[in-house]
Design a protein around this motif. Structure first.
Motif, PDB file in Angstrom:
ATOM      1  N   UNK A 271       0.822  -1.205   0.000  1.00  0.00           N
ATOM      2  CA  UNK A 271       0.000   0.000   0.000  1.00  0.00           C
ATOM      3  C   UNK A 271       0.857   1.256   0.000  1.00  0.00           C
ATOM      4  N   UNK A 272       2.165   1.065  -0.122  1.00  0.00           N
ATOM      5  CA  UNK A 272       3.087   2.205  -0.209  1.00  0.00           C
ATOM      6  C   UNK A 272       3.186   2.552  -1.697  1.00  0.00           C
ATOM      7  N   UNK A 273       2.318   3.460  -2.111  1.00  0.00           N
ATOM      8  CA  UNK A 273       2.060   3.639  -3.552  1.00  0.00           C
ATOM      9  C   UNK A 273       3.255   4.254  -4.294  1.00  0.00           C
ATOM     10  N   UNK A 274       3.262   4.054  -5.604  1.00  0.00           N
ATOM     11  CA  UNK A 274       4.393   4.495  -6.431  1.00  0.00           C
ATOM     12  C   UNK A 274       4.566   6.015  -6.416  1.00  0.00           C
ATOM     13  N   UNK A 275       3.470   6.711  -6.129  1.00  0.00           N
ATOM     14  CA  UNK A 275       3.536   8.177  -6.074  1.00  0.00           C
ATOM     15  C   UNK A 275       4.457   8.667  -4.947  1.00  0.00           C
ATOM     16  N   UNK A 276       4.923   7.759  -4.089  1.00  0.00           N
ATOM     17  CA  UNK A 276       5.850   8.164  -3.029  1.00  0.00           C
ATOM     18  C   UNK A 276       7.246   8.510  -3.559  1.00  0.00           C
ATOM     19  N   UNK A 277       7.536   8.147  -4.790  1.00  0.00           N
ATOM     20  CA  UNK A 277       8.841   8.484  -5.381  1.00  0.00           C
ATOM     21  C   UNK A 277       9.087   9.991  -5.261  1.00  0.00           C
ATOM     22  N   UNK A 278      10.267  10.346  -4.754  1.00  0.00           N
ATOM     23  CA  UNK A 278      10.594  11.778  -4.604  1.00  0.00           C
ATOM     24  C   UNK A 278      10.230  12.336  -3.232  1.00  0.00           C
ATOM     25  N   UNK A 279       9.367  11.631  -2.480  1.00  0.00           N
ATOM     26  CA  UNK A 279       9.049  12.076  -1.112  1.00  0.00           C
ATOM     27  C   UNK A 279      10.196  11.684  -0.175  1.00  0.00           C
ATOM     28  N   UNK A 280      10.042  11.994   1.112  1.00  0.00           N
ATOM     29  CA  UNK A 280      11.108  11.672   2.058  1.00  0.00           C
ATOM     30  C   UNK A 280      10.633  10.759   3.179  1.00  0.00           C
ATOM     31  N   UNK A 281      11.592  10.022   3.732  1.00  0.00           N
ATOM     32  CA  UNK A 281      11.338   9.239   4.937  1.00  0.00           C
ATOM     33  C   UNK A 281      12.344   9.724   5.980  1.00  0.00           C
ATOM     34  N   UNK A 282      12.148   9.300   7.213  1.00  0.00           N
ATOM     35  CA  UNK A 282      13.027   9.760   8.293  1.00  0.00           C
ATOM     36  C   UNK A 282      13.874   8.590   8.802  1.00  0.00           C
ATOM     37  N   UNK A 287      16.401  13.217   6.895  1.00  0.00           N
ATOM     38  CA  UNK A 287      15.278  12.981   5.988  1.00  0.00           C
ATOM     39  C   UNK A 287      15.870  12.503   4.666  1.00  0.00           C
ATOM     40  N   UNK A 288      15.513  11.289   4.270  1.00  0.00           N
ATOM     41  CA  UNK A 288      16.127  10.688   3.083  1.00  0.00           C
ATOM     42  C   UNK A 288      15.111  10.598   1.956  1.00  0.00           C
ATOM     43  N   UNK A 289      15.531  10.999   0.768  1.00  0.00           N
ATOM     44  CA  UNK A 289      14.619  10.988  -0.383  1.00  0.00           C
ATOM     45  C   UNK A 289      14.447   9.583  -0.957  1.00  0.00           C
ATOM     46  N   UNK A 290      13.216   9.297  -1.336  1.00  0.00           N
ATOM     47  CA  UNK A 290      12.909   8.035  -2.013  1.00  0.00           C
ATOM     48  C   UNK A 290      13.320   8.222  -3.474  1.00  0.00           C
ATOM     49  N   UNK A 291      14.302   7.432  -3.901  1.00  0.00           N
ATOM     50  CA  UNK A 291      14.817   7.622  -5.260  1.00  0.00           C
ATOM     51  C   UNK A 291      14.521   6.385  -6.111  1.00  0.00           C
ATOM     52  N   UNK A 292      14.306   6.615  -7.388  1.00  0.00           N
ATOM     53  CA  UNK A 292      13.931   5.524  -8.280  1.00  0.00           C
ATOM     54  C   UNK A 292      12.489   5.155  -8.033  1.00  0.00           C
ATOM     55  N   UNK A 293      11.938   4.303  -8.887  1.00  0.00           N
ATOM     56  CA  UNK A 293      10.530   3.913  -8.729  1.00  0.00           C
ATOM     57  C   UNK A 293      10.336   3.014  -7.529  1.00  0.00           C
ATOM     58  N   UNK A 294       9.204   3.152  -6.888  1.00  0.00           N
ATOM     59  CA  UNK A 294       8.828   2.245  -5.801  1.00  0.00           C
ATOM     60  C   UNK A 294       8.518   0.894  -6.447  1.00  0.00           C
ATOM     61  N   UNK A 295       9.197  -0.168  -5.991  1.00  0.00           N
ATOM     62  CA  UNK A 295       8.939  -1.518  -6.524  1.00  0.00           C
ATOM     63  C   UNK A 295       7.762  -2.145  -5.777  1.00  0.00           C
ATOM     64  N   UNK A 296       7.401  -3.349  -6.158  1.00  0.00           N
ATOM     65  CA  UNK A 296       6.301  -4.028  -5.476  1.00  0.00           C
ATOM     66  C   UNK A 296       6.637  -4.297  -4.006  1.00  0.00           C
ATOM     67  N   UNK A 297       7.885  -4.719  -3.754  1.00  0.00           N
ATOM     68  CA  UNK A 297       8.263  -5.169  -2.411  1.00  0.00           C
ATOM     69  C   UNK A 297       9.386  -4.361  -1.774  1.00  0.00           C
ATOM     70  N   UNK A 298      10.008  -3.481  -2.538  1.00  0.00           N
ATOM     71  CA  UNK A 298      11.186  -2.779  -2.027  1.00  0.00           C
ATOM     72  C   UNK A 298      11.205  -1.345  -2.536  1.00  0.00           C
ATOM     73  N   UNK A 299      11.994  -0.556  -1.828  1.00  0.00           N
ATOM     74  CA  UNK A 299      12.152   0.839  -2.252  1.00  0.00           C
ATOM     75  C   UNK A 299      13.569   1.279  -1.882  1.00  0.00           C
ATOM     76  N   UNK A 300      14.114   2.215  -2.637  1.00  0.00           N
ATOM     77  CA  UNK A 300      15.462   2.692  -2.371  1.00  0.00           C
ATOM     78  C   UNK A 300      15.417   4.155  -1.915  1.00  0.00           C
ATOM     79  N   UNK A 301      16.299   4.459  -0.988  1.00  0.00           N
ATOM     80  CA  UNK A 301      16.361   5.840  -0.495  1.00  0.00           C
ATOM     81  C   UNK A 301      17.795   6.353  -0.572  1.00  0.00           C
TER      82      UNK A 301
END
Ligand SMILES: *Cc1c(COP(=O)(O)O)cnc(C)c1O
Length: 372
Positions: A271-282, A287-301
């Protein structure tokens, strides 16, 4: 929990929020726990709100109501949405209150034995969803259902703009008040206020408030409530990139220099949708930027400072509010939490400690195995 991605639900805070809201409205509280308590786990949230003094629980469908009955909840339980008139025997058997919302439904209902069925009449004052639109229809429904020995337990309406437009709320409220006052009968449960209306709208026609989102500390108006839910994941790998290296599907991100990239085990299937790309996490003070596309099971920051594997990452919580995340995603907090899938483990804090962790899919599979 084996994969460390979890939603934390603080039941102590939910209890305090409920007590606070009850203090504000001085009415009975109907805790709205539809959609698995907005994704927070209806069974657990139900225990907390009942302990804190909620007088009734509301859900959206018979399926959701039966989940609570199957778990042993025997108190007042109302279905806000439509039910099939043919399911009335089940409603009666389980003592579940339902909503009468159309003349057609009433006619079908009284063709069978509905003695003892607890009914709340729904008045459509402007939402144009379900409900009776005229006082005549409302009275016809009341008379027919009462003659069929239903228990006429309540009358209610729902505001469409409690968070934004008080003129429309006033107009809807006056229609509702007129409907309620047109009866010589006194309904035990009269309710119109959702969370936001409870916080800002003063009226003495109703005697109960229907509280959903504010249980979790989210409110347009009431700032004294405590945020009760948060979402976490953790770093599973950290790598050093060089200028020109790309990240993720479609290679939408290219390192400009030596950069540190971390991978988290959360993706759109959570449920962590692809539109989160470019947003930040803590993460650990940054605060680290979400970079690259959000995958089905993983995400890169993208990290400014390296952190060790297993460092906890906050998706929303103390440092990034759910409201802020919703705004950035051009949606509302409700949608973000309802979309968190059953793959995300729910961790419950209650009485100041971690009480349980639940992954409903894993537990269901264990139950099935035991049954075999
Ligand atoms: C969902 C719902 C509520 C609760 O609304 P909140 O804004 O979450 O408090 C109340 N009444 C009805 C009819 C609903 O569908």
């Amino acid at each position: 929990m084996y994969r460390k991605t979890w939603m934390q639900v603080n039941l102590d805070k939910i209890e305090r929020n409920l007590i606070q809201l009850k203090e504000i409205c001085q009415k009975k509280i109907i805790a709205v726990l539809k959609a698995d308590a907005y994704g927070c786990g209806d069974i657990h949230v139900a225990r907390a709100v009942l302990e804190a003094g909620a007088e009734m629980i509301a859900v959206s469908s018979l399926d959701e109501a039966l989940v609570l009955r199957n778990e042993g909840y025997e108190g007042k339980l109302l279905i806000l949405g439509a039910t099939e008139a043919s399911d009335i025997p089940i409603l009666i058997k389980h003592g579940i209150s339902c909503t009468a919302y159309s003349t057609e439904w009433v006619i079908k209902a009284i063709k069978q034995n509905c003695e003892g069925l607890h009914v709340h009449l729904k008045v459509d004052t402007g939402m144009s969803r379900i409900g009776f639109r005229t006082i005549d229809e409302l009275h016809l429904a009341f008379e027919k259902l009462q003659a069929a020995n239903c228990d006429m337990e309540g009358i209610f309406t729902h505001f469409c703009c409690a968070d934004s437009n008080s003129n429309l709320t006033n107009l809807q409220f006056s229609k509702f008040k007129e409907a309620v006052e047109s009866f010589s009968y006194t309904f035990p449960w009269v309710h119109c206020d959702n969370s936001d209306a409870t916080a800002f709208f003063q009226e003495d026609t109703s005697n109960a408030c229907r509280i959903g989102i504010s249980l979790y500390g989210i409110s347009t108006y009431e700032k004294s409530l405590e945020p009760a839910i948060s979402l976490y994941s953790e770093v599973v790998m950290v790598k050093h990139m060089h200028a020109g290296d790309t990240v993720g599907y479609g290679a939408t991100y290219t390192a400009k220099d030596d950069e540190i990239i971390a991978t988290l085990p959360i993706g759109y299937a959570d449920g962590f949708v692809r539109a989160n790309q470019g947003r930040k996490v803590y993460v650990d003070g940054q605060y680290a930027e979400i970079v690259g596309r959000v995958c089905m099971d993983q995400v890169m920051i993208h990290l400014e400072q390296e952190v060790p594997v297993k460092t906890v990452v906050e998706i929303f919580g103390e440092h990034i509010s759910l409201e802020k995340m919703a705004e950035e995603l051009n949606t509302i907090p409700y949608e973000i939490i309802c979309l968190l899938s059953s793959r995300v483990t729910r961790r419950y804090i209650w009485h100041n400690q971690i009480q349980y962790e639940e992954n409903s899919r894993l537990e269901k599979s264990i139950l099935t195995k035991e049954r075999k």
